[in-house]
Design an enzyme around this catalytic site. Structure first.
Site, short mmCIF file in Angstrom:
data_model
loop_
_atom_site.label_atom_id
_atom_site.label_comp_id
_atom_site.label_asym_id
_atom_site.label_seq_id
_atom_site.Cartn_x
_atom_site.Cartn_y
_atom_site.Cartn_z
N CYS A 143 3.65 33.94 69.15
CA CYS A 143 3.25 35.06 69.56
C CYS A 143 2.51 35.04 70.78
CB CYS A 143 2.26 35.39 68.65
SG CYS A 143 2.88 35.67 66.87
N HIS A 284 -2.66 40.69 70.83
CA HIS A 284 -1.54 40.46 69.94
C HIS A 284 -1.90 41.12 68.47
CE1 HIS A 284 1.72 38.78 67.91
NE2 HIS A 284 1.13 38.24 67.03
N ASN A 314 3.90 42.62 62.88
CA ASN A 314 3.70 41.89 64.04
C ASN A 314 5.07 41.60 64.46
OD1 ASN A 314 3.49 39.42 65.23
ND2 ASN A 314 2.54 38.05 63.91
N1 ACO Z 1 0.83 41.60 48.48
C1 ACO Z 1 -0.43 41.35 47.56
N2 ACO Z 1 -0.96 40.31 47.39
C2 ACO Z 1 -0.94 39.26 48.23
C3 ACO Z 1 0.06 39.53 49.39
C4 ACO Z 1 0.99 40.77 49.24
N3 ACO Z 1 1.78 40.98 50.15
N4 ACO Z 1 -0.07 38.33 50.10
C5 ACO Z 1 -0.86 37.77 49.59
N5 ACO Z 1 -1.42 38.16 48.38
C6 ACO Z 1 -2.41 37.50 47.65
C7 ACO Z 1 -2.46 36.12 47.57
O1 ACO Z 1 -1.42 35.79 46.80
C8 ACO Z 1 -3.90 35.79 47.28
O2 ACO Z 1 -3.98 35.95 45.92
P1 ACO Z 1 -4.93 35.18 45.15
O3 ACO Z 1 -6.29 35.19 45.37
O4 ACO Z 1 -4.68 35.26 43.62
O5 ACO Z 1 -4.48 33.59 45.56
C9 ACO Z 1 -4.70 37.05 47.80
O6 ACO Z 1 -3.62 38.06 48.13
C10 ACO Z 1 -5.52 36.78 49.06
O7 ACO Z 1 -4.76 35.98 49.87
P2 ACO Z 1 -5.01 35.54 51.30
O8 ACO Z 1 -4.13 34.66 51.97
O9 ACO Z 1 -6.47 35.09 51.00
O10 ACO Z 1 -5.29 36.90 52.20
P3 ACO Z 1 -5.74 37.35 53.43
O11 ACO Z 1 -6.89 38.25 53.35
O12 ACO Z 1 -6.15 35.99 54.18
O13 ACO Z 1 -4.68 37.90 54.23
C11 ACO Z 1 -2.89 37.43 55.86
C12 ACO Z 1 -3.60 37.26 54.42
C13 ACO Z 1 -2.85 38.71 55.99
C14 ACO Z 1 -1.57 36.52 56.07
C15 ACO Z 1 -4.08 36.95 56.57
O14 ACO Z 1 -4.62 35.67 56.37
C16 ACO Z 1 -3.67 36.77 58.45
O15 ACO Z 1 -3.51 37.73 58.94
N6 ACO Z 1 -3.59 35.60 58.72
C17 ACO Z 1 -3.34 35.48 60.40
C18 ACO Z 1 -1.80 35.56 60.65
C19 ACO Z 1 -1.51 35.22 62.14
O16 ACO Z 1 -2.48 35.42 62.87
N7 ACO Z 1 -0.53 34.71 62.41
C20 ACO Z 1 -0.24 34.13 63.97
C21 ACO Z 1 0.57 35.02 64.43
S1 ACO Z 1 2.13 34.86 63.65
C22 ACO Z 1 3.26 33.90 64.80
O17 ACO Z 1 2.70 33.25 65.71
C23 ACO Z 1 4.97 33.63 64.64
#
Ligand code: ACO
Length: 359
Positions: A143, A284, A314
């Protein structure tokens, strides 16, 4: 009392100090500054909404919107590659700048989804747009790839080696996503953005500064294990789904929030600016909550922030140049405005770049 015999030596080192300072300043004046002179972007026509994903994934529009800010994303049709998106964006840029492809000296493509391992996507792009006088290379910075690539382009212009460097951020993330993994599939989209980097004219400031960081210990939180020299493709790597993105979202989130804000604040501070001086902030877009947190830490007015994650999700290396290009199309930035971009991604990689808009 000072010993008079020491004075000549003191004066000499004082003189040498001043002389080297002036030589450095003169050298700095002789170097070319770089500026962005044009931007453009392209996203594939096919739109996939959160509701579309609900049909085959255990997810909901409500979860995706509230947890990430994403409403829809663009996805390529089968057979469309990263270079196709970058080529379309590049053609638009050339038209806007009013130059022919043969005037481009160098092409840098930031991507984690090259068309293939080799030849480079830069070479494929060169051929597609007819930039016959350019050389080029791919840059893998996830990213943060576009910010890294811009900084590299600045060096080529700064040294006088090149006068027109085409910098592309392009990714077909859907080519490396597991359609059955709700943790990753909902987060990404496909797209390309490009910028042309050229020397400034006298009196213009252009690109002022950049901060580039990486921390390889973060690699375990976001990666694609299969396909490279460590795990070449086999039936087993396919069965184990090693050719897809794997992410510990929660861990990445924590680092991203801190990293984005840190490099944004640091670059402003070391250039004697404050948040209120920024006219456009292009962060980003991995998650609108990460952007909100960075903006809050910076004390930045939200109206200055480019936020288009709702429409594109993203798009990895394409995110910042798409945001910049859209901001230009919408007249959100004028000559002389202070523009700040910042990114965080796999690696970990992160960085910021500060410029005076000079297009
Ligand atoms: N739909 C429904 N539920 C979901 C989904 C979905 N698509 N995805 C995950 N969940 C569930 C999980 O299974 C979890 O359930 P559980 O509590 O029963 O285990 C719950 O939702 C919460 O999951 P978390 O992972 O804690 O959710 P969070 O609020 O952290 O959001 C996310 C997840 C969106 C991925 C977030 O953590 C995020 O944005 N992380 C950073 C991503 C990023 O910056 N990436 C870098 C750039 S990408 C690159 O460089 C290529």
């Amino acid at each position: 009392m000072e010993d008079d015999k020491d004075l000549p030596a003191c004066n000499l080192s004082f003189l040498i100090g001043h002389l080297s300072f002036f030589i450095l300043e003169i050298r700095r004046d002789l170097l070319y500054n770089a500026k962005i002179t044009a931007t453009a972007h392209y996203v594939p026509k096919k739109v996939v909404t959160n509701e579309d994903l609900e049909k085959f994934l255990d997810t909901s529009d409500e979860w995706i919107r509230t947890r990430t800010g994403i409403r829809q994303r663009h996805m390529v049709e089968k057979g469309v590659a990263t270079s196709d998106l970058a080529a379309e964006a590049s053609r638009r840029l050339l038209e806007r700048r009013g130059i022919s492809a043969s005037e481009i000296d160098c092409i840098i493509v930031a991507t984690v989804t090259p068309d293939m391992f080799f030849p480079s996507t830069a070479c494929i792009l060169q051929e597609k747009i007819g930039a016959r006088n350019a050389w080029g290379f791919d840059l893998s910075g996830a990213c943060t790839g576009f910010v890294y690539a811009l900084a590299a382009a600045v060096q080529f212009v700064h040294s006088g080696a090149h006068r027109k460097v085409l910098v592309a951020g392009a990714d077909v993330m859907t080519s490396i996503l597991n359609p059955q993994d709700r943790n990753t599939y909902v987060l990404f989209g496909d797209g390309a953005g490009v910028a042309l980097v050229e020397p400034t004219s006298p009196g213009e400031e252009g690109i002022l500064d950049f901060i580039l960081r990486s921390d390889g210990s973060g690699g375990k939180y976001l990666y694609m294990p299969g396909g490279g020299s460590l795990n070449p493709p086999t039936h087993e790597t396919v069965q184990k789904k090693m050719h897809y993105v794997h992410q510990d979202g929660r861990a990445v989130f924590k680092y991203a929030v801190v990293g984005m804000a840190e490099v944004s604040l640091e670059i402003l501070k070391r250039n004697n600016f404050c948040a209120s001086d920024v006219v456009l902030y292009v962060p980003h877009q991995a998650n609108s909550r990460i952007v909100d947190a960075a903006v809050e830490r910076m004390g930045l007015d939200k109206s200055k922030v480019v936020l288009n994650i709702d429409r594109y999700a993203n798009t990895t290396a394409a995110t910042i140049p798409i945001g910049l290009s859209e901001a230009c199309e919408r007249n959100r930035v004028r000559r002389g405005d202070l523009v700040l971009m910042a990114s965080f991604g796999a690696g970990f990689t992160w960085g910021s770049l500060l410029l005076r808009w000079a297009a």
